[in-house]
Design a protein around this motif. Structure first.
Motif, PDB file in Angstrom:
ATOM      1  N   PHE A   1      -5.270  -0.037   3.237  1.00  0.00           N
ATOM      2  CA  PHE A   1      -4.886   0.360   4.310  1.00  0.00           C
ATOM      3  C   PHE A   1      -5.292   0.703   5.921  1.00  0.00           C
ATOM      4  O   PHE A   1      -6.070  -0.685   6.052  1.00  0.00           O
ATOM      5  N   ARG A   2      -4.766   0.063   7.158  1.00  0.00           N
ATOM      6  CA  ARG A   2      -5.162  -0.303   8.056  1.00  0.00           C
ATOM      7  C   ARG A   2      -6.551   0.107   8.629  1.00  0.00           C
ATOM      8  O   ARG A   2      -7.785   0.475   9.129  1.00  0.00           O
ATOM      9  N   ASP A   3      -6.410   2.145   8.652  1.00  0.00           N
ATOM     10  CA  ASP A   3      -7.648   2.962   8.792  1.00  0.00           C
ATOM     11  C   ASP A   3      -6.922   4.168   8.054  1.00  0.00           C
ATOM     12  O   ASP A   3      -5.780   3.930   7.088  1.00  0.00           O
ATOM     13  N   TYR A   4      -8.047   5.688   7.891  1.00  0.00           N
ATOM     14  CA  TYR A   4      -7.788   6.650   7.593  1.00  0.00           C
ATOM     15  C   TYR A   4      -6.324   7.239   7.946  1.00  0.00           C
ATOM     16  O   TYR A   4      -5.239   7.902   7.284  1.00  0.00           O
ATOM     17  N   GLY A   5      -6.250   7.102   9.545  1.00  0.00           N
ATOM     18  CA  GLY A   5      -5.217   7.337   9.944  1.00  0.00           C
ATOM     19  C   GLY A   5      -3.739   6.608   8.759  1.00  0.00           C
ATOM     20  O   GLY A   5      -2.530   7.458   8.865  1.00  0.00           O
ATOM     21  N   HIS A   6      -3.143   5.543   8.831  1.00  0.00           N
ATOM     22  CA  HIS A   6      -1.901   4.665   7.871  1.00  0.00           C
ATOM     23  C   HIS A   6      -1.929   5.465   6.640  1.00  0.00           C
ATOM     24  O   HIS A   6      -0.846   5.530   6.270  1.00  0.00           O
ATOM     25  N   ARG A   7      -3.552   5.801   5.827  1.00  0.00           N
ATOM     26  CA  ARG A   7      -2.990   6.370   4.558  1.00  0.00           C
ATOM     27  C   ARG A   7      -2.674   7.459   4.852  1.00  0.00           C
ATOM     28  O   ARG A   7      -1.680   7.385   4.026  1.00  0.00           O
ATOM     29  N   GLY A   8      -2.864   8.517   5.741  1.00  0.00           N
ATOM     30  CA  GLY A   8      -2.537   9.827   5.699  1.00  0.00           C
ATOM     31  C   GLY A   8      -1.005   9.634   5.832  1.00  0.00           C
ATOM     32  O   GLY A   8      -0.013  10.560   5.503  1.00  0.00           O
ATOM     33  N   ARG A   9      -0.488   8.659   6.978  1.00  0.00           N
ATOM     34  CA  ARG A   9       0.725   8.880   7.308  1.00  0.00           C
ATOM     35  C   ARG A   9       1.984   8.136   6.344  1.00  0.00           C
ATOM     36  O   ARG A   9       2.675   8.740   5.695  1.00  0.00           O
ATOM     37  N   SER A  10       1.159   6.957   5.145  1.00  0.00           N
ATOM     38  CA  SER A  10       1.767   6.517   4.195  1.00  0.00           C
ATOM     39  C   SER A  10       1.798   7.818   2.862  1.00  0.00           C
ATOM     40  O   SER A  10       3.197   8.410   2.635  1.00  0.00           O
TER      41      SER A  10
ATOM     42  N   ALA B   1       0.800  -1.326   0.107  1.00  0.00           N
ATOM     43  CA  ALA B   1       0.304   0.170  -0.091  1.00  0.00           C
ATOM     44  C   ALA B   1       0.900   1.103  -0.051  1.00  0.00           C
ATOM     45  O   ALA B   1       0.816   2.335  -0.478  1.00  0.00           O
ATOM     46  N   ASP B   2       1.730   1.021   0.330  1.00  0.00           N
ATOM     47  CA  ASP B   2       2.691   2.160   1.190  1.00  0.00           C
ATOM     48  C   ASP B   2       3.269   2.605  -0.706  1.00  0.00           C
ATOM     49  O   ASP B   2       3.444   3.914  -1.572  1.00  0.00           O
ATOM     50  N   ALA B   3       4.216   1.618  -1.086  1.00  0.00           N
ATOM     51  CA  ALA B   3       4.931   1.200  -2.566  1.00  0.00           C
ATOM     52  C   ALA B   3       3.701   2.259  -3.720  1.00  0.00           C
ATOM     53  O   ALA B   3       3.955   2.959  -4.347  1.00  0.00           O
ATOM     54  N   VAL B   4       2.254   2.129  -3.395  1.00  0.00           N
ATOM     55  CA  VAL B   4       1.227   2.928  -4.370  1.00  0.00           C
ATOM     56  C   VAL B   4       0.970   3.786  -4.179  1.00  0.00           C
ATOM     57  O   VAL B   4       1.019   4.808  -4.963  1.00  0.00           O
ATOM     58  N   MET B   5       1.381   4.410  -2.312  1.00  0.00           N
ATOM     59  CA  MET B   5       0.774   5.793  -2.953  1.00  0.00           C
ATOM     60  C   MET B   5       2.148   6.058  -3.191  1.00  0.00           C
ATOM     61  O   MET B   5       2.287   7.254  -3.530  1.00  0.00           O
ATOM     62  N   ALA B   6       3.327   6.382  -2.633  1.00  0.00           N
ATOM     63  CA  ALA B   6       3.976   6.504  -3.052  1.00  0.00           C
ATOM     64  C   ALA B   6       4.687   6.881  -4.750  1.00  0.00           C
ATOM     65  O   ALA B   6       4.735   8.071  -4.935  1.00  0.00           O
ATOM     66  N   ARG B   7       3.730   5.803  -5.428  1.00  0.00           N
ATOM     67  CA  ARG B   7       4.146   6.125  -7.006  1.00  0.00           C
ATOM     68  C   ARG B   7       2.793   6.986  -7.425  1.00  0.00           C
ATOM     69  O   ARG B   7       2.837   8.181  -8.312  1.00  0.00           O
TER      70      ARG B   7
END
Length: 527
Positions: free
Chosen positions: A497-506, A464-470
């Motif tokens: 993501f685990r939750d919206y916080g994880h998505r925001g941190r990513s 998920a972090d890799a997708v967000m980075a791209r």
């Protein structure tokens, strides 16, 4: 325990009797603490064995439910009351069986209200309630900031993360951060679920910020959803968001002794609004109005922040808080994470994390704050319709980068309503590849990458972090000086993501990595 203070027994002779708590989450554990403090015995029921462990450690009896088999009436032997966590639907097997056996079912908010009104933990507190589809948390924290600026012993609680029962027990045996002394005023965020399970609650003042379609699968209809929200308008002061098409029509359905409104424009009598660059009170001041604070001093700023600030000010002024305390509270308010939070400014482009914008209504408020937006969106739409959102914001969109399970739904809507907006989608493959694809070229002259590139995700990186980075890289490539790259997904996060916080941190990590040297050996196909 405060010296010399002993909580009275639970009303209706529940002391020493068993109370069944449905759900072992945050509210369930707070319920256990409150029940034990008043001499009741808690039995906690959940389908997750590991979730029961903290409750058992607190002295509760654990009851592991079989998700495949409805509970029998023998479970309720000796039970006088069921207290449910807010997310449990009324037709859940356990709650339906309790009702069939004539056992009352309360939510944890209902329990808190009844204990407070009975004076179990000292004199009743003053309840100020905040509800709405969006903006609840920011309004609640703004309200708490104002109350504290006024010198009141207050706590932000409810759906915001801190259970009301814990806040009520401050000074009566709780050992929680920031809750050692008695709380006199409760700034309470209430979801529609919590309100459904709290039919007796009558807050001194309550606000409905806005209402858009949400949680209709739980409530069954829009009317039922609205009916739950209306329960905050039952006390001395009711407040309605007049710029919202649904909330503004509820004046005649308010059961509050006095109902007032707030708007972004100049306020009429009995309203709060913005005039000459100030937030103005024309409800509790004189006829000409009372200036509260400069609009550009409110944090967070922009349209959503100003609306939330007006709502918080209306509740506080209804309680008798001075204008000076309102100004101080709004100036010093600290924005919560992932709520329209500026992450960085790079090369004249601003990067903003509003991962909390999990539905179209919230995304509309977020996008409307900025004149030119590269929109990073997508996730689980949960059946929400993005047609009106995209039609409303298309002139502000510079480009869109889409991720998540329902990215194609958003892409198709953009194709209908905003065909001139470039659209890129980013998604992961089963082989840990991340593909970046241009699916809508948009207006002529907009520089775009190749139609498709595929990247191998580093082995030590969450996919998920890799997708967000791209996705962030693609957004940065599309942005120009003066633009805002805005994460306002309009969708839930749990597909990736685990939750919206994880998505925001990513998102924040990906922004921080912009301009860093490329990872050795990680190249796009064709590079």
């Amino acid at each position: 325990m405060t010296p010399g203070v002993s909580p009275a027994p639970l009303p209706h002779d529940f002391a020493g009797r068993e109370v069944l708590v449905a759900g072992a989450g945050v509210s369930g554990l707070a319920t256990v603490r409150a029940l034990h403090a008043i001499g009741a015995r808690a039995v906690v029921a959940d389908t997750r064995e590991h979730a029961l462990e903290p409750a058992i450690e607190q002295g509760a009896r654990g009851l592991l439910l079989d998700s495949a088999m409805p509970p029998g009436r023998e479970i309720f032997e000796g039970i006088r009351l069921v207290v449910t966590s807010p997310g449990w639907r009324p037709d859940a097997d356990l709650l339906a069986e309790a009702t069939r056996n004539g056992i009352p079912v309360w939510g944890d908010v209902e329990l808190a209200w009844r204990l407070d009104q009975a004076g179990i933990f000292g004199p009743p507190r003053r309840w100020l309630a905040v509800t709405g589809t969006n903006g609840k948390t920011t309004t609640t924290t703004m309200l708490n900031s104002i109350l504290r600026a006024a010198g009141l012993h207050s706590a932000a609680c409810g759906n915001i993360g801190r259970p009301i029962l814990d806040a009520m027990m401050a000074g009566y045996g709780t050992d929680l951060p920031d809750l050692q002394a008695r709380i006199d005023v409760l700034a309470i965020e209430l979801s529609s679920f919590q309100l459904f399970w709290a039919p007796s609650v009558t807050p001194e003042a309550g606000v409905i910020l806005n209402i858009a379609e949400d949680h209709l699968d739980w409530h069954g209809s829009m009317d039922a959803y609205v009916e739950a929200k209306l329960r905050v308008l039952t006390g001395r002061i009711g407040v309605l968001g007049l710029d919202d098409p649904v909330a503004s029509q509820l004046t005649n359905r308010s059961m509050a002794a006095r109902t007032i409104g707030f708007r972004l424009g100049a306020p009429e009598r009995n309203e709060f609004g913005v005039a000459d660059g100030y937030l103005v009170d024309r409800a509790f001041g004189d006829a000409a109005g009372v200036r509260l604070v400069k609009a550009d001093e409110v944090r967070p700023g922009g349209r959503p922040g100003l609306l939330d600030g007006l709502a918080a000010a209306a509740l506080a002024r209804g309680l008798g808080v001075a204008a000076e305390a309102v100004a101080e509270g709004l100036r010093t308010h600290e924005t919560g994470p992932h709520r329209n939070a500026k992450v960085a400014s790079l090369g004249g482009v601003t990067y903003v994390d509003d991962s909390k914008a999990t539905n179209p209504h919230a995304a509309l408020a977020s996008i409307s704050t900025y004149p030119r937006v590269v929109w990073l969106a997508g996730g689980l739409l949960k059946g929400a319709n993005v047609e009106e959102l995209i039609a409303d914001v298309r002139d502000q969109l510079v480009a869109a980068v889409l991720i998540g399970a329902d990215r194609r739904v958003i892409a198709e809507t953009l194709a209908r309503h905003a065909p001139d907006v470039p659209v890129v989608e980013v998604f992961a493959g089963d082989d840990r590849s991340v593909t970046v694809t241009t699916i809508q070229s948009g207006r002529a002259g907009t520089p775009l990458a190749a139609q498709e590139k595929r990247y191998a995700a580093p082995v030590d990186t969450d996919l998920a972090d890799a997708v967000m980075a791209r996705a962030v890289n693609a957004a940065a490539a599309l942005a120009r000086r003066g633009d805002t790259v805005l994460l306002a997904p309009s969708a839930a996060s749990l597909d990736m993501f685990r939750d919206y916080g994880h998505r925001g941190r990513s998102f924040s990590l990906a922004v921080a990595a912009l301009g860093s040297p490329p990872v050795p050996g990680v190249k796009g196909v064709g590079d």
